[in-house]
Each structure stands twice: as structure tokens, then as C-alpha cells.
Write a protein that holds these residues in place. Structure first.
Motif, short mmCIF file in Angstrom:
data_model
loop_
_atom_site.label_atom_id
_atom_site.label_comp_id
_atom_site.label_asym_id
_atom_site.label_seq_id
_atom_site.Cartn_x
_atom_site.Cartn_y
_atom_site.Cartn_z
N GLU A 81 1.00 -1.27 -0.18
CA GLU A 81 0.13 -0.17 0.57
C GLU A 81 0.71 1.62 0.25
O GLU A 81 0.07 1.87 -0.32
CB GLU A 81 -1.03 0.08 1.22
N HIS A 82 2.08 1.10 0.61
CA HIS A 82 2.91 2.34 0.86
C HIS A 82 4.56 2.39 0.19
O HIS A 82 4.70 3.33 -0.28
CB HIS A 82 3.46 2.43 2.15
N GLY A 83 4.52 1.60 -1.19
CA GLY A 83 5.30 1.26 -1.49
C GLY A 83 7.17 1.08 -0.45
O GLY A 83 7.26 1.62 -1.37
N VAL A 84 7.25 0.41 0.29
CA VAL A 84 8.37 0.48 0.91
C VAL A 84 8.41 -1.11 1.02
O VAL A 84 7.62 -2.12 1.02
CB VAL A 84 7.57 1.33 2.52
N LYS A 85 9.83 -0.96 1.39
CA LYS A 85 10.63 -2.19 1.34
C LYS A 85 10.43 -2.74 2.94
O LYS A 85 10.85 -4.28 3.24
CB LYS A 85 11.50 -2.39 0.65
N ARG A 86 11.04 -2.28 4.15
CA ARG A 86 10.89 -2.23 4.79
C ARG A 86 9.96 -1.13 6.01
O ARG A 86 9.56 0.05 5.62
CB ARG A 86 12.30 -2.79 5.50
N LEU A 87 9.23 -2.02 7.32
CA LEU A 87 8.83 -1.39 8.16
C LEU A 87 9.23 -1.44 9.77
O LEU A 87 9.56 -2.61 10.42
CB LEU A 87 7.37 -2.06 8.58
N PRO A 88 9.18 -0.34 9.98
CA PRO A 88 9.22 -0.63 12.03
C PRO A 88 9.10 -1.48 12.64
O PRO A 88 7.22 -1.06 12.20
CB PRO A 88 10.18 0.95 11.86
N VAL A 89 8.94 -2.30 13.70
CA VAL A 89 8.09 -2.63 14.63
C VAL A 89 8.39 -1.89 15.68
O VAL A 89 9.35 -1.57 16.26
CB VAL A 89 8.66 -3.47 14.56
N VAL A 90 6.49 -1.31 16.13
CA VAL A 90 6.63 -0.97 17.57
C VAL A 90 5.71 -1.35 18.35
O VAL A 90 4.75 -1.82 17.71
CB VAL A 90 6.62 0.67 17.37
N ASP A 91 5.81 -1.15 19.64
CA ASP A 91 5.34 -1.14 20.59
C ASP A 91 4.32 -0.08 20.57
O ASP A 91 4.45 0.35 20.02
CB ASP A 91 6.02 -1.87 21.80
#
Length: 233
Positions: free
Chosen positions: A124-134
């Protein structure tokens, strides 16, 4: 088995803070061999993401502003004109710190979210990685497209065991069955017999949802065809 982001994410995450200089950001990207970095505040909250594209934009627009008579490549001019950021791209060209270069707010994801949702969010956002947050927005890890591919390299034996124990042997069916699942290169082949056709169809659909399954070859037979018959006029 429902695979969640926490099961495949990378916990040793390279990150920078907002005041990290341009050259240091570039050095971290190169050293760790990644295309983007989370930008965090002093407490570890993710406030943005800085990527190779953000840094390259600085070089791309530098000549536009600093060399008289310079004409950027057509691709750069079109990107600048059509970009929804517009002047924002030029603003990043002047950025000297991660905070000035980053994209904010960051697109993040929680650790208990399914990997299917992670895939959709990346697309959806055209990104290759996502930060994982609490829940408080603190950085816990990062998940990349490469991490998502891990679910497809499960051993065939593990996939077969899960289908047999979680689908075929559970008391989902009114009648016993002699269905058998074999797996080769992630492709599941279902053979044997079940009492009703709807049971066989359901078993095939459920097998297709098991993580690591590439495809399902349904060779199941049945005793009773209980599927509705469509009657056209």
C-alpha cells in the motif's frame, strides 16, 4: 499456525537519531547494507524513516540550486514536477540531518500483526521495510520483504505435519476420513477420501492457508456430493 511479525522480524536494528548528520546516515546505510533506517528520538520512539532515496534526492537537487545554468536530467525534472511532495523534495535537498531528510510520520507496524497484513501495508505504501513498534511507539525491530519470505522456506515435513495434525486429524468432520497430505517444494497434494464433497473443499482451502504452502493439488474424493446445484432458467 498464524505467523506474526514478531516471529520473523529482525531485532538487531540499525537506527539513527534526528540530529545524525547526512554523511553519518549514509555511512550507517552502507555499513549495514540496508536501504532505509528508522529515525528515533532520545527515548527510542520512531519519529520517521530515512532512506537511500531521501539521501540521493539531496544530490539530485543540489545542482539545481547551486550551479547556474544546470539542467537536471529529464527523469529528475519529471519526478520533481509530478511528486506530491513538490517543494518538499527540494527541501530535502537542503537537509543536513536525519530529521531534515526523513519521511515522517513513519509507516510502522506492531509485533502481533500477521505477516499478511505486513505484506499489504508494504504494498500500500510502496516500502520495502517497516519499523516494528510497541504500543507506545518504541522501536522493537524491523521487518523487510526478505523477512516475509522466510515463511516460504519452511521444511516440507513441517508443513505436512501441520496439515495432518491441525486440519485432517482434528474433529472438524462429522465422519472419519482417510485423507493424506504430502508436500514437495511447498506444493501440497491431498489424496484419499472424505465423507462429503464440502468437507474436501474446505480441507483444500484450509491447507492453502498454511504458512509456507505454495500451491495445493486437490485429488480428494468424496462419498456424498452435498454442494448446492445451480439451476439456470
Amino acid at each position: 499456525m498464524r505467523v506474526e511479525v514478531k516471529d520473523v522480524m529482525t531485532t538487531q536494528v540499525a537506527s539513527v537519531n534526528g540530529s545524525t548528520p547526512f554523511k553519518d546516515v549514509a555511512e550507517v546505510l552502507i555499513t549495514h547494507g540496508v536501504s532505509a533506517l528508522p529515525v528515533v528520538d532520545g527515548e527510542g520512539h520512531v519519529i520517521g524513516v530515512v532512506s537511500e532515496a531521501d539521501l540521493l534526492r539531496k544530490e539530485e537537487f543540489r545542482e539545481r540550486y547551486y550551479r547556474e545554468g544546470y539542467q537536471p536530467p529529464l527523469r529528475a525534472r519529471l519526478r520533481h514536477r509530478l511528486s506530491q511532495e513538490g517543494a518538499g523534495g527540494g527541501g530535502k535537498a537542503h537537509g543536513d540531518t536525519a530529521a531534515q531528510l526523513m519521511t515522517a510520520p513513519a509507516v510502522t507496524i506492531g509485533p502481533r500483526v500477521s505477516i499478511v497484513s505486513a505484506m499489504r501495508l508494504m504494498e500500500e505504501h510502496g516500502v520495502k521495510r517497516l519499523p516494528v513498534v510497541d504500543d507506545d511507539g518504541l522501536l522493537e525491530g524491523i521487518i523487510s520483504r526478505h523477512d516475509l519470505l522466510k515463511v516460504f522456506v519452511r521444511r516440507d515435513a513441517d508443513i505436512a505435519d501441520e496439515i495432518r495434525e491441525e486440519i485432517l486429524r482434528r474433529t472438524l468432520w462429522e465422519q472419519p476420513n482417510d485423507a493424506v497430505a504430502t508436500v514437495a517444494q511447498g506444493i501440497v497434494t491431498l489424496t484419499g477420501r472424505m465423507h462429503r464433497r464440502s468437507d474436501a473443499q474446505l480441507a483444500a482451502r484450509m491447507a492453502g492457508r498454511v504458512n509456507g504452502v505454495v500451491d495445493v493439488v486437490d485429488k480428494l474424493e468424496w462419498d456424498q456430493d452435498d454442494t448446492p446445484v445451480w439451476r439456470g432458467r
